[in-house]
Every structure is written in structure tokens, then in C-alpha cells.
Design a protein around this motif. Structure first.
Motif: not given
Length: 335
Positions: A306-335
Motif C-alpha cells: 500500500x505504501x509503495x502504491x502511494x510513493x511519489x515517483x518523479x517523471x524523470x525516473x520514467x524518462x531515464x528508464x526509457x533513455x537507458x532502453x529499460x522501458x519501451x519508449x511508447x509505454x505510457x507512464x503514470x502522472x
């Protein structure tokens, strides 16, 4: 960022909380779970705002359904899904699928019952009747076809047999919605093309590690208005704690997959975010995904999720995962 108790709409007037509870673990999946621990997990989920619960006869040979039913006595405002395809019979021999690759029982639950796979019209009708009896409910909200691929039953066979029962039950109002729940997306894609389904449960295949369903499955569900529930967000525990010997897809993790998980974890650490938080929140970025399932063997595990589900996540994290090729570029991410 969604809250666990936020409701998301499905077809036919149904809604699911954005975080649901899969009760397979409470049937003794891989490890025994006491009655007291199971009720404490359910209580923690309810207290955390979770109102969607997913069960199946297979989970603990009916034990998970029984425990869920006892918990729900006197409660209202919840949504329950269960599954059809496996009947439980005392006179049947143990089916090979009841055991893991080492020959150990998947569910550590003593039972005189064994699994009989049945995807026929009559089999689905009997399965629902027996599930309702175990749970002490007059109806369930959602009924899902469960794992026909395990015994190589085709989509055509299901559509010509058990599907007719599901459509009839929905038309009669015995269930509100119908769908399928599997650990692969390819067969769900076939179901989406062939039938009139409301919701699919996809376990382990749309996660931080895997995004293949972005190609065809999720777009088709979005086009047809089929809601998707995502389970197995930790990929059998790998994304909870990536390490040698960890499980992935219910087996020991291959070295290449482990390295990918460790790289994802390193990106998360650089942004001060637990890997589990990114894993449990990621699937909800896709507009076809209505709910994510969590689980736990203890209230402490459930409360951590429950805590993990409510932990704030910066958009930069998703952007870095995509830049590193670890997340599909077209994958929509939570906002």
C-alpha cells in the motif's frame, strides 16, 4: 498518482478500485498461510481502501475462496472476481500442473481435492455454483476463464463451449461481467478478437520488465473498451528483490533478466524511489489498465505494498528508464 481506493470504471456500470487484492497467496501459494494471517491481510487491505478482490477455485483448492467469503460476511461495496476452468474433485488423481518443476506442490495446502480441467458449458456452470457455495455469496461480479493454455485448450474450444455459459450468465444478471485471466497475452488477444468480453486479467506480462502487450493486446482492449487488470507486477518476486536465485515467471531467474532488473533498480535508487514502488505503479499509466493486483502473506507485507502504491515517483525516473532502453519508449507512464 492514484490512491488504492480510487474507483476506475469498467463496462456495464462496474467499477474497480485502482488497487485490488489477489487472494491466491492466502490459499497457501508456495508457503502455508494460517487462517489468522489470511484474515489479517484481508483486514489490512480493507482498511487501506481496497474493495476489489480476485479469487479462483485453484487457489488453495478452494481455501482462498472460503477465506475471502468469511471475511466479506456483513460487508458491502466490494467487487469480487473468480474463475472457471478448474473443478475440484476428491476422486480425481493429482494433475501434473499442481506441482512445480521440482515436483513440489504449488499450494502448500493439505486437501483431499485435485484439479480437473473443464472448459465446457456444464463445467463452467458447475464451477460457478461451487465457488458461490464456498464463498457464501449469491453472485460474483466478474467471472474469468482461467488458464486454458495449461492443458492446451484452444480459444475456439472455449468459445464453442464454456463461453456460451458465461454469456448466458451475464445476460441473466447472475454475473455482471465476463473475461479471462492468464499469464500470457497472446491468447487473451485471440479472446478479445473472438468474443464480447468486459475485462481481462493479465499476470506478469505487462511490468517494468516486459511491455510486449503494447504492440497489439493493450491497443485492441482500449479500442474495444475492455478493461485490463494487471497482476504479477513483481514478476514472481524478482522486482521485489532482484538477486541471484530469485524467482521469475515461477522459475529461477535467467542471468540476463536478472541484470536487467538490477539496472532498473539502479535507476530507481538514483531517484530515491524503491523498485517495488515503480513496479506496482507502472501498469496504471496505460489507459486500458483499470486496476493492479497486490498480494501478501502478512498484514505487514500488504501494508508495505500500500505504501509503495502511494510513493511519489518523479517523471524523470520514467524518462531515464526509457533513455537507458529499460522501458519501451511508447509505454505510457503514470502522472
Amino acid at each position: 498518482m492514484a490512491s488504492p481506493g480510487e474507483w476506475a470504471p469498467l463496462r456495464r456500470g462496474l467499477k474497480l478500485t485502482r488497487l485490488g487484492l489477489g487472494v491466491g497467496t492466502l490459499g497457501g501459494l508456495f508457503e502455508p498461510v494460517s487462517d489468522e494471517a489470511a484474515q489479517a491481510v484481508l483486514e489490512a487491505a480493507w482498511k487501506g481502501g481496497i474493495r476489489y478482490y480476485d479469487a479462483a477455485p485453484w487457489y488453495g483448492f478452494g481455501l482462498a475462496e472460503e477465506r475471502l467469503g468469511r471475511f466479506l460476511v456483513g460487508r458491502s461495496g466490494h467487487v469480487v472476481s473468480t474463475k472457471v476452468g478448474r473443478l475440484l474433485r476428491p476422486d480425481a488423481p493429482p494433475h501434473p500442473s499442481q506441482f512445480d518443476a521440482r515436483g513440489e506442490p504449488v499450494f502448500k495446502t493439505p486437501s483431499r481435492l485435485n484439479v480437473v480441467y473443464d472448459y465446457s458449458y456444464d463445467g463452467f456452470m458447475r464451477s460457478l455454483e461451487e465457488s458461490l457455495e464456498r464463498m457464501g455469496l449469491e453472485r460474483v461480479d466478474i467471472l474469468l476463464i482461467h488458464d486454458p493454455d495449461v492443458v492446451q485448450v484452444s480459444v475456439r474450444e472455449v468459445m464453442e463451449g464454456g463461453y456460451k455459459a458465461l454469456a448466458e450468465l451475464r445476460e441473466q444478471g447472475v454475473v455482471r461481467a465476463i473475461g479471462a485471466g492468464m499469464n500470457q497475452w497472446e491468447m487473451l488477444l485471440e479472446f478479445a478478437r473472438e468474443g464480447d468480453f468486459d475485462v481481462f486479467l493479465l499476470a506478469g506480462r505487462y511490468t517494468l520488465l516486459e511491455q510486449e502487450p503494447l504492440r497489439e493486446f493493450l491497443p485492441l482492449c482500449l479500442k474495444k473498451g475492455i478493461g485490463v487488470v494487471i497482476g504479477g507486477v513483481y514478476n514472481s518476486g524478482l522486482l521485489a528483490n532482484p538477486r541471484p536465485g530469485a524467482h521469475y515467471n515461477y522459475a529461477e531467474v535467467p542471468p540476463s533478466v536478472l541484470q536487467r532488473a538490477l539496472r532498473i533498480q539502479a535507476v530507481c535508487h538514483r531517484h530515491g524511489v524503491p523498485l517495488k514502488a515503480a513496479a506496482i505503479q507502472f501498469p496504471l499509466g496505460h489507459p486500458a489498465v483499470v486496476s493492479v493486483l497486490t498480494a501478501g502473506r502478512s498484514p505487514e507485507q500488504l501494508e508495505e505494498n500500500l505504501r509503495m502504491f502511494q510513493t511519489p515517483i518523479p517523471q524523470d525516473l520514467w524518462a531515464e528508464l526509457k533513455a537507458e532502453g529499460l522501458l519501451a519508449e511508447e509505454a505510457p507512464v503514470p502522472t
